[in-house]
Design a protein around this motif. Structure first.
Motif, PDB file in Angstrom:
ATOM      1  N   GLU A  97      -5.826   5.339   6.619  1.00 36.12           N
ATOM      2  CA  GLU A  97      -5.925   4.023   7.271  1.00 36.12           C
ATOM      3  C   GLU A  97      -5.323   4.050   8.674  1.00 36.12           C
ATOM      4  OE1 GLU A  97      -4.635   1.595   4.019  1.00 36.12           O
ATOM      5  OE2 GLU A  97      -6.672   1.660   3.178  1.00 36.12           O
ATOM      6  N   GLU A  98      -4.229   4.792   8.821  1.00 38.29           N
ATOM      7  CA  GLU A  98      -3.649   4.971  10.166  1.00 38.29           C
ATOM      8  C   GLU A  98      -4.661   5.600  11.110  1.00 38.29           C
ATOM      9  OE1 GLU A  98      -0.054   7.481  10.442  1.00 38.29           O
ATOM     10  OE2 GLU A  98       0.816   6.088   8.979  1.00 38.29           O
ATOM     11  N   ALA A  99      -5.352   6.610  10.627  1.00 43.62           N
ATOM     12  CA  ALA A  99      -6.357   7.299  11.453  1.00 43.62           C
ATOM     13  C   ALA A  99      -7.466   6.325  11.835  1.00 43.62           C
ATOM     14  CB  ALA A  99      -6.927   8.497  10.696  1.00 43.62           C
ATOM     15  N   LEU A 100      -7.911   5.519  10.872  1.00 37.77           N
ATOM     16  CA  LEU A 100      -8.973   4.546  11.158  1.00 37.77           C
ATOM     17  C   LEU A 100      -8.503   3.510  12.179  1.00 37.77           C
ATOM     18  CD1 LEU A 100     -10.444   4.065   7.570  1.00 37.77           C
ATOM     19  CD2 LEU A 100     -11.666   4.939   9.578  1.00 37.77           C
ATOM     20  N   THR A 101      -7.244   3.101  12.065  1.00 38.08           N
ATOM     21  CA  THR A 101      -6.704   2.129  13.023  1.00 38.08           C
ATOM     22  C   THR A 101      -6.688   2.723  14.432  1.00 38.08           C
ATOM     23  OG1 THR A 101      -5.376   1.166  11.282  1.00 38.08           O
ATOM     24  CG2 THR A 101      -4.678   0.670  13.524  1.00 38.08           C
ATOM     25  N   MET A 102      -6.316   4.000  14.520  1.00 40.93           N
ATOM     26  CA  MET A 102      -6.308   4.646  15.838  1.00 40.93           C
ATOM     27  C   MET A 102      -7.710   4.719  16.426  1.00 40.93           C
ATOM     28  SD  MET A 102      -3.531   7.724  15.524  1.00 40.93           S
ATOM     29  CE  MET A 102      -3.732   8.396  17.175  1.00 40.93           C
ATOM     30  N   LEU A 103      -8.692   5.039  15.583  1.00 44.32           N
ATOM     31  CA  LEU A 103     -10.076   5.104  16.071  1.00 44.32           C
ATOM     32  C   LEU A 103     -10.543   3.715  16.525  1.00 44.32           C
ATOM     33  CD1 LEU A 103     -11.648   7.503  13.391  1.00 44.32           C
ATOM     34  CD2 LEU A 103     -11.078   8.071  15.766  1.00 44.32           C
ATOM     35  N   ARG A 104     -10.093   2.718  15.772  1.00 43.30           N
ATOM     36  CA  ARG A 104     -10.449   1.341  16.133  1.00 43.30           C
ATOM     37  C   ARG A 104      -9.825   0.962  17.475  1.00 43.30           C
ATOM     38  NH1 ARG A 104      -9.785  -4.038  12.377  1.00 43.30           N
ATOM     39  NH2 ARG A 104     -10.495  -5.479  13.969  1.00 43.30           N
ATOM     40  N   GLU A 105      -8.540   1.306  17.635  1.00 42.99           N
ATOM     41  CA  GLU A 105      -7.864   0.968  18.886  1.00 42.99           C
ATOM     42  C   GLU A 105      -8.503   1.655  20.087  1.00 42.99           C
ATOM     43  OE1 GLU A 105      -3.799   1.799  17.876  1.00 42.99           O
ATOM     44  OE2 GLU A 105      -3.567  -0.171  16.899  1.00 42.99           O
ATOM     45  N   LYS A 106      -9.065   2.822  19.845  1.00 41.46           N
ATOM     46  CA  LYS A 106      -9.744   3.533  20.935  1.00 41.46           C
ATOM     47  C   LYS A 106     -11.182   3.063  21.117  1.00 41.46           C
ATOM     48  CE  LYS A 106      -8.161   7.698  21.800  1.00 41.46           C
ATOM     49  NZ  LYS A 106      -7.919   9.026  22.017  1.00 41.46           N
ATOM     50  N   GLU A 107     -11.551   2.029  20.387  1.00 44.62           N
ATOM     51  CA  GLU A 107     -12.899   1.451  20.444  1.00 44.62           C
ATOM     52  C   GLU A 107     -13.982   2.484  20.163  1.00 44.62           C
ATOM     53  OE1 GLU A 107     -13.220  -0.849  24.044  1.00 44.62           O
ATOM     54  OE2 GLU A 107     -11.579  -2.162  23.405  1.00 44.62           O
ATOM     55  N   LEU A 108     -13.684   3.314  19.174  1.00 42.36           N
ATOM     56  CA  LEU A 108     -14.649   4.355  18.813  1.00 42.36           C
ATOM     57  C   LEU A 108     -15.419   4.010  17.536  1.00 42.36           C
ATOM     58  CD1 LEU A 108     -12.483   7.482  19.640  1.00 42.36           C
ATOM     59  CD2 LEU A 108     -14.730   6.975  20.606  1.00 42.36           C
ATOM     60  N   VAL A 109     -15.144   2.835  16.978  1.00 45.42           N
ATOM     61  CA  VAL A 109     -15.874   2.459  15.758  1.00 45.42           C
ATOM     62  C   VAL A 109     -16.582   1.123  15.950  1.00 45.42           C
ATOM     63  CG1 VAL A 109     -14.432   3.752  14.130  1.00 45.42           C
ATOM     64  CG2 VAL A 109     -13.797   1.411  14.721  1.00 45.42           C
ATOM     65  N   TYR A 110     -17.670   0.941  15.201  1.00 44.61           N
ATOM     66  CA  TYR A 110     -18.339  -0.366  15.186  1.00 44.61           C
ATOM     67  C   TYR A 110     -18.742  -0.682  13.753  1.00 44.61           C
ATOM     68  CZ  TYR A 110     -22.815   2.247  15.163  1.00 44.61           C
ATOM     69  OH  TYR A 110     -23.857   3.089  14.856  1.00 44.61           O
ATOM     70  N   ALA A 111     -18.878  -1.965  13.479  1.00 44.19           N
ATOM     71  CA  ALA A 111     -19.231  -2.391  12.128  1.00 44.19           C
ATOM     72  C   ALA A 111     -20.745  -2.326  11.947  1.00 44.19           C
ATOM     73  CB  ALA A 111     -18.744  -3.813  11.900  1.00 44.19           C
ATOM     74  N   CYS A 112     -21.157  -1.851  10.793  1.00 45.50           N
ATOM     75  CA  CYS A 112     -22.591  -1.742  10.491  1.00 45.50           C
ATOM     76  C   CYS A 112     -22.842  -2.352   9.117  1.00 45.50           C
ATOM     77  CB  CYS A 112     -23.022  -0.277  10.520  1.00 45.50           C
ATOM     78  SG  CYS A 112     -24.698   0.015   9.922  1.00 45.50           S
ATOM     79  N   GLY A 113     -23.669  -3.372   9.101  1.00 47.50           N
ATOM     80  CA  GLY A 113     -23.950  -4.051   7.837  1.00 47.50           C
ATOM     81  C   GLY A 113     -25.298  -3.656   7.250  1.00 47.50           C
ATOM     82  N   CYS A 114     -25.918  -2.630   7.817  1.00 48.92           N
ATOM     83  CA  CYS A 114     -27.270  -2.256   7.385  1.00 48.92           C
ATOM     84  C   CYS A 114     -27.283  -1.646   5.992  1.00 48.92           C
ATOM     85  CB  CYS A 114     -27.863  -1.225   8.345  1.00 48.92           C
ATOM     86  SG  CYS A 114     -28.085  -1.846  10.002  1.00 48.92           S
TER      87      CYS A 114
END
Ligand SMILES: [Zn+2]
Length: 281
Positions: A97-114
């Protein structure tokens, strides 16, 4: 063994979502043999994040199969009780979860509802028509996956057992992979690289079908500053095929029974394949 460089630690990383098959046995024996050659210790890491597919008989099958293959491992659980008490990936959820938070903070993730079906309409998730990619969905919305936005033409590299450096383009090999599943569970790409870093793994042996995953994980490691993963040695081995000439994938068992462990003949066949493969390496 002076011709082989000394390495510290490798891992065998099965998933308890089915009975292990000959393809798994080949990979385990090869990993154990390469560990021996390079003086590396072996960690058993059971990738058990997916509770829906995990079953006690599959966990048990991992221990029984390793015993049947006469593989020794120096670190990791020795039985199902030890897995649950100390080694399960659920104990390391906070790290993923820490890793995911870091990726989020770096704006490297986006939400996909497909849905799978919706995604199938695009060539790839990086397709212009895939509107989730523009960031129109909130990351905290329930029932949405997180995808990694890998910049085009970004390069990663790794060294293989021969000391050669290989360059890969993660965006081409595995565009915008899922890093957090719809159910909120960290995806394989994150858990695997975080675990390899956490356990100090410096020799990663995996099937060549996982080369795209290696590329993605190296990109994640670059972003998170996981230098030991970036400096690890990788070996991507060819996959052995089943009698139909296809990649082994199905669970090799039924009910509570493994087919593989009943077949001594299969074992000698697999050992011969490992020996032939190593002789040619
Ligand atoms: Zn989408």
């Amino acid at each position: 063994m002076s011709e082989h460089s000394a390495l510290g630690r490798t891992r065998i990383a099965p998933t308890p979502s089915g009975f292990l098959h000959e393809g798994n046995a080949f990979a385990f024996l090869l990993t154990a043999e390469l560990a021996k050659r390079h003086g590396a210790s072996v960690l058993l890491r059971i990738d058990d994040l997916d509770n829906d597919r995990k079953r006690p008989e599959y966990v048990e099958d991992i221990f029984l199969t390793l015993e049947w293959l006469e593989i020794n491992w120096q670190e990791g659980p020795k039985n199902a009780a030890e897995l649950e008490s100390a080694w399960s990936q659920h104990h390391r959820l906070h790290l993923y979860e820490e890793a995911l938070t870091m990726l989020r903070e770096k704006e490297l993730v986006y939400a996909c509802g497909c849905s799978r079906k919706q995604l199938a309409a695009f060539d790839s998730p990086t397709d212009d028509a895939h509107t989730c990619r523009s960031g129109n969905l909130l990351l905290d919305m329930p029932d949405t996956a997180w995808r990694l936005r890998i910049p085009k033409e970004v390069e990663v590299n790794f060294k293989n057992l021969n000391g050669e450096t290989k360059v890969l383009l993660p965006d081409e090999l595995l565009p915008d992979p899922v890093v957090r599943r719809r159910d909120g569970i960290p995806a394989y790409q994150v858990a695997s690289v975080v675990d390899d870093h956490h356990f100090g793994i410096d020799l990663i042996v995996r099937g060549e079908d996982l080369l795209p995953s290696t590329a993605v994980q190296l990109f994640i490691a670059q972003q998170l500053g996981l230098d030991d993963f970036l400096n690890a040695t990788f070996h991507h081995h060819p996959l052995i095929l089943d009698e139909k000439g296809e990649k082994w994938s199905k669970s090799a068992g039924e009910g509570k029974e493994s087919y593989l462990r009943k077949d001594r003949l299969a074992l000698s066949g697999i050992m011969a394949k490992v020996a032939a493969f190593l002789a040619a390496t």
